[in-house]
Design an enzyme around this catalytic site. Structure first.
Site, mmCIF file in Angstrom:
data_model
loop_
_atom_site.group_PDB
_atom_site.id
_atom_site.type_symbol
_atom_site.label_atom_id
_atom_site.label_comp_id
_atom_site.label_asym_id
_atom_site.label_seq_id
_atom_site.Cartn_x
_atom_site.Cartn_y
_atom_site.Cartn_z
ATOM 1 C CE LYS A 1 -1.751 -1.901 3.609
ATOM 2 N NZ LYS A 1 -2.513 -2.299 4.820
ATOM 3 C CB THR B 1 -6.122 8.003 6.661
ATOM 4 O OG1 THR B 1 -5.374 8.614 7.728
ATOM 5 C CG2 THR B 1 -6.145 8.950 5.469
ATOM 6 N N GLY C 1 -7.965 3.426 9.979
ATOM 7 C CA GLY C 1 -8.511 2.125 9.641
ATOM 8 C C GLY C 1 -8.511 1.779 8.166
ATOM 9 C CB THR C 2 -7.176 3.416 5.092
ATOM 10 O OG1 THR C 2 -5.897 3.704 5.678
ATOM 11 C CG2 THR C 2 -8.025 4.673 5.094
ATOM 12 N N GLY C 3 -6.098 0.638 6.264
ATOM 13 C CA GLY C 3 -5.413 -0.621 5.988
ATOM 14 C C GLY C 3 -6.266 -1.826 6.336
ATOM 15 C CB CYS C 4 -8.386 -2.578 9.285
ATOM 16 S SG CYS C 4 -7.186 -2.317 10.595
#
Length: 273
Positions: free
Chosen positions: A173, A216, A218-221
């Protein structure tokens, strides 16, 4: 309706971890199940601590799910100890899970370490080879590989290293990479948020307009959970990543902007067909 399982930590503020995963699974019309690995103490302003569950506690949560449901995909987030990681790995092997997405959560956005080096090495050794895809961001990629990511060539090197560790497919990412690149160039115009998908030796780059926002959390989760849901629904890996990035981009754009720090995204956005 496909059943998805998240194995991750709890974010009481609702933007990341298991709560974000459940919202995301539901957005993609999947039935959400969950096993808690850690109770974190956080909000949109940062992480202030956590209380980990035992490996046996995590295993005792997971096994009844598999006894009762046909689980189509599993996504992992915060796996804070070596014991938890090894317990999860044994279950993934025992249950022969193919749609297994590993989000190697090692550090919070606020800089709080969520996993020690011993656990990280166990994650690499035990889970990377079992995963259909791993989804590290740039800081996670740097910690996993020991490389400093400064350019696209470094991203390729890092992906190769992680594949040599056993990961079949890697999504790096690139939000942090974009920020570093723009800062170095001193530019502000026409920015893109690029994610780099390596399926074997093949690289695909997924781009979206870079959104100037603090929303942003929690975007990765959310991205990893969306990929798991799309795989459960029968999408190819490339299509799952594409649809998931579209979902996260729209979720960032329409964030309700709740909280005093980095607000969470909007998990109720329209799912793209």
């Amino acid at each position: 309706m496909k059943v998805c399982l998240t194995i991750a930590g709890v974010d009481p503020s609702g933007g990341a971890g298991i709560i974000a995963d459940i919202k995301t699974f539901t957005a993609f019309d999947c039935f959400a199940t969950a096993a808690i690995t850690s109770l974190t103490f956080q909000n949109t302003q940062g992480v202030f601590g956590f209380e980990n569950q035992s490996a046996d506690c995590v295993r005792q949560q997971i096994l009844p799910i598999f006894d009762d449901f046909n689980v189509a995909a599993v996504k992992t987030g915060m796996l804070p100890t070596r014991g938890i990681i090894e317990a999860v790995a044994r279950i993934i092997v025992e249950k022969n899970i193919e749609n297994f997405v590993v989000d190697p959560v090692v550090r919070s956005t606020s800089g709080y370490d969520l996993i020690d080096d011993n656990a990280l090495q166990s994650l690499i050794k035990n889970l990377f080879p079992l995963a259909e895809i791993i989804t590290p961001n740039i800081p996670e990629t740097e910690r996993i590989t020991g490389l400093k990511i400064e350019n696209a060539a470094d991203i390729r090197k890092a992906a190769r290293i992680m594949q040599n560790f056993g990961a079949k497919n890697v999504l790096i990412k690139g939000g942090h990479f974009q920020g570093k690149r723009e800062k170095a160039k001193g530019k502000t115009q026409s920015r893109k948020a690029s994610d780099f998908l390596f399926i074997g030796d093949e690289l695909s780059i997924f781009e979206a307009d870079f959104i100037e926002t603090n929303s942003t959390h929690g975007t990765g989760c959310t991205l990893a959970a969306a990929i798991a849901a799309n795989l459960a629904n029968g999408k190819s890996l490339a299509e799952a990543v594409k649809k998931s990035k579209e979902f996260v981009t729209e979720a960032i754009k329409t964030s309700p902007n709740l909280g005093k720090g980095n607000p969470a995204v909007n998990h109720r956005v329209k799912v793209f067909e």
